[in-house]
Scaffold this motif. Structure first.
Motif, short mmCIF file in Angstrom:
data_model
loop_
_atom_site.label_atom_id
_atom_site.label_comp_id
_atom_site.label_asym_id
_atom_site.label_seq_id
_atom_site.Cartn_x
_atom_site.Cartn_y
_atom_site.Cartn_z
N TRP A 54 0.85 -1.19 0.00
CA TRP A 54 0.00 0.00 0.00
C TRP A 54 0.89 1.24 0.00
O TRP A 54 1.84 1.34 0.79
N TYR A 55 0.58 2.15 -0.90
CA TYR A 55 1.21 3.46 -0.96
C TYR A 55 0.10 4.50 -0.99
O TYR A 55 -1.06 4.19 -1.26
N ARG A 56 0.47 5.75 -0.72
CA ARG A 56 -0.49 6.82 -0.92
C ARG A 56 0.22 8.00 -1.58
O ARG A 56 1.42 8.19 -1.43
N SER A 74 -0.40 12.00 -1.84
CA SER A 74 -1.12 13.22 -1.52
C SER A 74 -0.93 14.21 -2.66
O SER A 74 -0.02 14.07 -3.48
N LEU A 100 3.30 2.81 2.76
CA LEU A 100 2.51 2.61 3.97
C LEU A 100 2.81 1.26 4.63
O LEU A 100 3.22 1.19 5.78
N PHE A 156 -4.22 4.03 11.33
CA PHE A 156 -4.11 3.25 10.09
C PHE A 156 -3.78 1.80 10.44
O PHE A 156 -2.90 1.52 11.25
N LEU A 193 -7.27 -1.88 3.79
CA LEU A 193 -6.62 -0.80 4.54
C LEU A 193 -7.72 -0.03 5.26
O LEU A 193 -8.69 0.41 4.62
N ASP A 198 -5.73 13.04 5.76
CA ASP A 198 -5.72 11.69 5.19
C ASP A 198 -6.17 11.70 3.73
O ASP A 198 -6.07 10.68 3.04
N TYR A 257 -4.97 6.43 -2.52
CA TYR A 257 -4.36 5.26 -1.90
C TYR A 257 -4.18 4.19 -2.98
O TYR A 257 -5.14 3.76 -3.60
N CYS A 279 -2.63 0.50 -4.27
CA CYS A 279 -2.23 -0.85 -3.92
C CYS A 279 -1.42 -1.43 -5.07
O CYS A 279 -1.68 -1.13 -6.24
N GLY A 322 -6.06 2.89 -7.86
CA GLY A 322 -6.14 3.69 -6.64
C GLY A 322 -7.54 3.99 -6.18
O GLY A 322 -8.52 3.87 -6.92
#
Lengths: 112, 116
Positions: free
Chosen positions: B34-36, B38, B46, B65, B77, B86, B90, B92, B110
């Motif tokens: 998992w990454y995010r 912004s 993550l 989280f 997640l 937040d 997000y 995957c 995402g």
């Protein structure tokens, strides 16, 4: 701690010319480096990779160069095409399973 | 073949509510990430799952989280008591260790989370 850095947030290039994207890293343990391309509202897609035992890898219009002593890699796109307009991320990982560290990305715009 | 599937594609929630984001990796891929991202930022790691090993949770920004991976496949997640910071996309990704340590991550499209 940003271990992978892309210092140019944007790049504009004319169609048909070369695009050169740069990436610097600080962790000398990184052994695998990848480039990804990302269009808006889509996930990143894999472009090309290189391992630390090589200094160049080529795939069609895309070539990645690795300079381990300078901790620097670059992606060359020749010739640039309008469809290449996207955000490009470099990523790196050590020679063990785990996370890839990503740079902040470079927005490439190819103009006619 | 089918790629990484994430749902929902968009989620708008009120501050303080809990949300669950789902990821279906590529069949046979034992590694899941998992990454995010912004707004205007790069990809922030993550959490990482590999087979039956303990997950690498070093990137989770707070104890609000959490993530789990059931049966070595689907991952969820969860973000509790969501905050405006937040808000992000997000992402995957999955990969196959059988292809070697340099094998690429395959990303889903995402989930865009907006906390109002």
């Amino acid at each position: 701690d940003q271990q992978v850095k892309q210092n140019s947030p944007s790049l504009s290039v004319q169609e048909g010319r070369i695009s050169i994207l740069n990436c610097d890293y600080t962790n000398s343990m990184f052994d695998y480096f990848l480039w990804y391309k990302k269009y808006p509202a889509e996930g990143p897609t894999f472009l090309i990779s290189i391992s630390s035992i090589k200094d160049k890898n080529e795939d069609g219009r895309f070539t990645v160069f690795l300079n381990k002593s300078a901790k620097h890699l670059s992606l060359h796109i020749v010739p640039s095409q309008p469809g290449d307009s996207a955000v490009y991320f470099c990523a790196a990982r050590t020679d063990s399973w785990g996370k890839f560290q990503f740079g902040a990305g470079t927005q490439v715009v190819v103009t006619p | 073949g089918a790629g990484v599937s994430q749902s929902p594609s968009n989620k708008v929630t009120e501050k303080g509510k809990d949300v669950e984001l789902r990821c279906d990796p590529i069949s046979g891929h034992t590694a899941l990430y998992w990454y995010r991202q912004s707004l205007g930022q790069g990809l922030e790691f993550l959490i990482y799952f590999q087979g039956n090993s303990a997950p690498d949770k070093s990137g989770l920004p707070s104890d609000r989280f959490s993530a789990e991976r059931t049966g070595g496949s689907v991952s969820t997640l969860t973000i509790q008591r969501t905050q405006q910071e937040d808000s992000a996309v997000y992402l995957c990704a999955s990969s196959s260790p059988a292809q070697g340590a340099g094998s690429p991550l395959h990303f889903g499209n995402g989930t865009r989370l907006t906390v109002t």
